[in-house]
Design an enzyme around this catalytic site. Structure first.
Site, PDB file in Angstrom:
ATOM      1  N   ASP A 245      39.142  41.390  42.921  1.00 37.59           N
ATOM      2  CA  ASP A 245      39.640  40.203  43.383  1.00 37.59           C
ATOM      3  C   ASP A 245      38.681  39.772  44.585  1.00 37.59           C
ATOM      4  O   ASP A 245      37.487  39.769  44.311  1.00 37.59           O
ATOM      5  CB  ASP A 245      40.912  40.522  44.158  1.00 37.59           C
ATOM      6  CG  ASP A 245      42.149  39.282  44.173  1.00 37.59           C
ATOM      7  OD1 ASP A 245      41.679  38.437  44.832  1.00 37.59           O
ATOM      8  OD2 ASP A 245      43.048  39.418  43.557  1.00 37.59           O
ATOM      9  N   HIS A 321      43.116  36.258  49.459  1.00 38.51           N
ATOM     10  CA  HIS A 321      43.675  36.537  48.266  1.00 38.51           C
ATOM     11  C   HIS A 321      43.692  38.004  47.601  1.00 38.51           C
ATOM     12  O   HIS A 321      44.753  38.513  47.421  1.00 38.51           O
ATOM     13  CB  HIS A 321      43.101  35.677  47.179  1.00 38.51           C
ATOM     14  CG  HIS A 321      43.794  35.573  45.792  1.00 38.51           C
ATOM     15  ND1 HIS A 321      43.693  36.565  44.809  1.00 38.51           N
ATOM     16  CD2 HIS A 321      44.462  34.908  45.122  1.00 38.51           C
ATOM     17  CE1 HIS A 321      44.346  36.152  43.803  1.00 38.51           C
ATOM     18  NE2 HIS A 321      44.915  35.096  43.867  1.00 38.51           N
ATOM     19  N   SER A 639      49.277  35.137  40.562  1.00 39.51           N
ATOM     20  CA  SER A 639      48.574  36.207  41.291  1.00 39.51           C
ATOM     21  C   SER A 639      49.404  37.047  42.164  1.00 39.51           C
ATOM     22  O   SER A 639      48.706  38.053  42.408  1.00 39.51           O
ATOM     23  CB  SER A 639      47.562  35.196  42.178  1.00 39.51           C
ATOM     24  OG  SER A 639      46.358  34.794  41.346  1.00 39.51           O
TER      25      SER A 639
END
Length: 861
Positions: A245, A321, A639
């Site tokens: 990520d 994220h 996600s």
């Protein structure tokens, strides 16, 4: 005076002829500039990584002319742990040469590389090519007469241009002349099959990035009196979850290692330092952190902006994220977390006691997020380090059977590592699902049984409920309610009209508009408005609006509000702060943006596999995120759904360490829920709501507790993957390199329909078809399972045998499913299911069938 042979003089004359094209040759040099490519070579042939690296230098040197040092300088990644290959700087012609020199892997390999490498020639370039062709003929004659290995074209006072080749080609000569004078460009004419170790040549492309209540909703609650998967697995204590990520914020409370034991001795990873990240940032929770950026730098050709915390050349997260997904998968328990009072509860990951390893491959830049070469290197290192699970919330967008995520995942799965990927955010359009390889678990996104109702009280005392994160404000007392003015007879109060509306009409009022409110709250606030109500398809994606209350309603409610505005002489409205509502009254839906199946590459393979909560998930966030509150923030998308399943896999792996990745996928798929917790059906959010089906949520929404004891599993072995690759046209030689085992594709092409998947998808049923499946008993030793079928409309499903009996000696049994149709026209997919039950367990496989009664056009030829 120095004497020159006729050969040398001829060479000088020819080179002088070329130098007359100097202005054009500078352009040729630009065209020959290197790009970055991935040369994938399948399973590694040596256990010693140094020998693997040396083999990379050797094979690239044959293209660059024999210099291993030049090959080493060109390579910026060697994939040497989980598989073999390298990422290197190559010209288009060199990449094309390597692709053409390999053995063909599949029928599509006629073009050698994934992207065509066109050569557009102008008039002067054609003239140059003719001249070079003459040189090509003469130079080869000279080579035979003068030197067997090299033809040197040199001027006594000028640079030397070397053409080192077994045979000198016009294209090689053109590259040599167009190159910088300080280099000796080598080119070898390699015929098909002269690079048998190369499986594929892949351009290094850009790749895009695709909680407090969700775990209680999924049944993994500490408050449950009965034991569940969370407690039985000791919260995933034995699992190591790797996350590929944007990095991680190690100071977050979610990564506290309090109460955790020593790092497992089997762990071989590292904690790499860099900008504002030291090895000491790792602990017994975050046990590994690596970062990969070379592939991205090769694409963007400029440094990454690290000023003012824009990015960090280290595992530290500048986007948020990766921190969010990591804490969702394996975050430690953090009590009393909320967003300004909303969604109050204990934030934790699915496997709170599992270890975490971050592999940072995605970066905050304008051109993209992550590069293929970096992603593949992350897979390579993760396999080496010893992770049990990989959570990958990324997608390439353009479908390709063996893209870098599929390649990295295949090698991980073959080594027992379960790979969980996001299904993509391109819904609700069909055939948009990503990460569709049969060895990957692809996850769709759903809502959960939590909402944030926000009262809207009209001047006539009627109260309507919207959805918002309206916090930190006192109640907005009765204010005027208006909609943007729009030219024309019929005003629709479009949010787009806010840009052209007279700002004075919004001052001191609440504004109603229809559509997607991109930037609407900023416009209303700047105009002096005090609130915004926007009517939209109910997406359930709610963003905080701290500076201005912004409330979402569906179109029906919006129509009621508009009717009130038009019928009232002085429309007024009062906005009250949002509350948190959880539990039974709320139905669960598949998110609008969640990508839908069927797979455009292999429609016989059901994708997505399962769904999990991915809407308004509250998890850890980096401090600079404008929507973060006390280190946590909401986010939505597949996600967010992906790490939910990765966390559950961590629990399952701790409880059942011998289960293979396909066994875990089977357990999740066959026990998933197709109804919500109240027994109501699950719908989709789209242009029109409909009942959710297999192409929306796979087997259904994951049910962790049932998955821990599935009864039967559909397991898969290397042979299954080999037959899959054979069925889609990959050749025996390429497959053997992938697996490093001497496999031979059957003379009769295997049917993808017979892959031992926990689902049945038939995209082209003409008359009838018979499919085989094999199940393994992982429940009580002595068990009897009886089949039951929910027939797709107009499709007959016959199962044989209808009863499966297991005992101490019979642990695996096969059965057949014959499907036939009475439909007379080509139609859509019809949905059903096959279930096996022993009275305790229910093992359900979704069935999807599409009728094709007319032979396809290609069948006529």
């Amino acid at each position: 005076m120095k004497k020159y042979s006729p050969t040398t003089l001829s060479a000088q004359f020819l080179l002088l002829f070329l130098l007359s094209y100097q202005p054009h040759l500078s352009t040729a040099s630009e065209n020959a500039q290197s790009k970055s490519y991935i040369v994938y070579m399948g399973e590694r042939k040596h256990n010693d990584p140094s020998l693997v690296v040396d083999s990379h230098h050797t094979i690239l040197a044959t293209v660059l002319g024999g210099s291993k040092q030049e090959a080493a300088d060109s390579i910026f990644y060697s994939y040497k742990h989980g598989f073999s290959g390298f990422a290197a700087r190559l010209t288009d012609s060199q990449a094309e040469m390597m692709a053409e020199a390999r053995e063909p892997s599949s029928p599509e390999d006629a073009s050698a590389t994934h992207q065509p490498l066109p050569m557009k020639l102008k008039t002067w370039q054609w003239q140059l090519l003719v001249a070079i062709s003459i040189i090509f003929v003469l130079a080869n004659l000279l080579r035979r007469l003068w030197c067997p290995d090299k033809v040197a074209l040199a001027l006594a006072t000028g640079p030397t241009v070397c053409l080192c080749a077994a045979t000198i080609t016009p294209f090689a000569a053109a590259e040599a002349v167009g190159a910088e004078s300080s280099h000796c460009i080598h080119s070898t004419l390699l015929s098909r099959g002269q690079m048998p170790d190369v499986v594929d040549v892949i351009p290094n492309d850009l790749v895009k990035l695709h909680t407090t209540r969700s775990w209680d909703y999924l049944g993994l609650s500490f408050s449950h009196v009965a034991s569940n998967l969370l407690t039985e697995s000791n919260m995933g204590e034995k699992a190591i979850i790797g996350v590929i990520d944007t990095g991680i914020w190690p100071e977050s409370k979610s990564f506290d290692d309090k109460g955790m034991g020593p790092i497992p001795t089997r762990w071989k990873g590292a904690c790499e330092g860099g900008d504002q990240f030291e090895s000491t940032n790792c602990n017994r929770k975050l046990i590994g952190a690596r970062w990969f950026v070379k592939g991205l730098l090769e694409i963007i050709k400029e440094p990454i902006n690290t000023t003012a915390g824009m990015e960090y050349l280290s595992p530290r997260d500048a986007d948020g994220h990766g921190t969010h997904t990591s804490s969702t998968a394996a975050g430690s328990l953090v009590h009393n977390v909320s967003y300004k009072g909303l969604a109050l509860g204990t934030a934790r990951g699915g496997a709170p006691r599992a270890r975490l390893a971050m592999y940072k491959v995605c970066w905050v830049i304008d051109l993209g997020d992550c590069s293929s070469a970096d992603i593949l290197k992350a897979f390579d290192e993760a396999i080496h380090d010893g992770v049990d699970v990989l959570s990958v919330s990324l997608g390439l967008g353009d479908p390709y059977i063996l893209d870098v995520i599929a390649v990295g995942s295949l090698h991980a799965v073959l080594k027992g590592i379960t790979v969980v990927c996001s299904a993509g955010n391109s819904g609700p359009t069909s055939q948009t699902v990503e990460n569709v390889a049969p060895w990957i678990i692809s996850v769709a996104s759903s809502t959960m049984d939590r909402s944030f109702p926000t009262p809207i009280t009209l001047g006539n005392n009627q109260t309507i409920m919207g959805q918002a994160m309206f916090t930190g404000h006192k109640e907005i007392g009765f204010k005027g309610l208006v909609c943007p003015k729009q030219s024309g007879f019929d005003s629709t109060c479009s949010c787009d009209s806010l840009l052209s509306d007279d700002n004075s009409t919004m001052r001191g009022k609440v504004v109603l508009c229809f559509g997607f409110p991109f930037g609407a709250s900023d416009i209303v606030k700047a105009a002096g408005g005090v609130g915004l109500i926007f009517a939209n398809y109910v997406t359930y994606y709610i963003s905080p609006c701290d500076d201005l209350p912004c409330i979402e309603v569906d179109y029906d409610v919006g129509a009621q509000l508009l009717s009130y505005i038009r019928s009232s002489r002085k429309p007024m409205v009062k906005l009250s702060p949002s509350k948190t509502l959880i539990g039974m009254p709320l139905s669960v839906k598949i998110a609008r943006s969640s990508s839908r199946g069927p797979s455009s590459l292999s429609p016989e393979i059901l994708k997505p596999d399962v769904a999990a909560p991915g809407v308004n998930v509250l998890a850890a966030m980096i401090p600079k995120n404008i929507d973060a509150y006390d280190g946590f923030a909401f986010d939505s998308g597949t996600s967010m759904a992906c790490p939910h399943v990765a966390g559950i896999v961590g629990l399952l792996k701790s409880l059942h360490p011998s289960w293979s990745p396909p066994a875990i996928r089977s357990a999740l798929t066959t026990t998933a829920s197709t109804t919500d917790t109240s027994g109501e059906p699950i719908f989709t959010i789209g242009d029109a709501q409909k009942l959710a089906g297999p192409f929306d949520f796979g087997g259904g929404i994951v049910n962790p507790n049932r998955a821990s004891d599935p009864g039967l599993i559909y397991d898969m072995e290397v042979t299954d993957y080999v037959h899959y690759l054979c069925s889609i046209g990959y050749k025996t030689s390429a497959i053997s390199k992938l697996t490093l085992h001497p496999f031979v594709c059957p003379s009769k092409e295997p049917s993808i329909l017979n892959l031992n998947l926990p689902s049945i998808t038939v995209p082209k049923l003409r008359s009838s078809v018979t499919i085989t499946r094999t199940v393994t008993n992982v429940g009580p030793i002595d068990s009897t399972y009886v089949s039951s079928v929910e027939h797709p409309l107009g499709v007959k499903v016959a199962v044989w045998p209808q009863v499966l009996v297991f005992n101490s000696t019979v642990k695996k049994l096969s059965f057949t499913i014959t499907l036939s149709s009475s439909h007379k026209t080509i139609g859509r997919y019809y949905i059903g299911s096959l279930s096996w039950s022993d009275g305790i367990h229910k093992v359900t496989s979704p069935i999807s069938v599409r009728i094709e009664i007319i032979p396809s056009y290609t069948d006529r030829f």
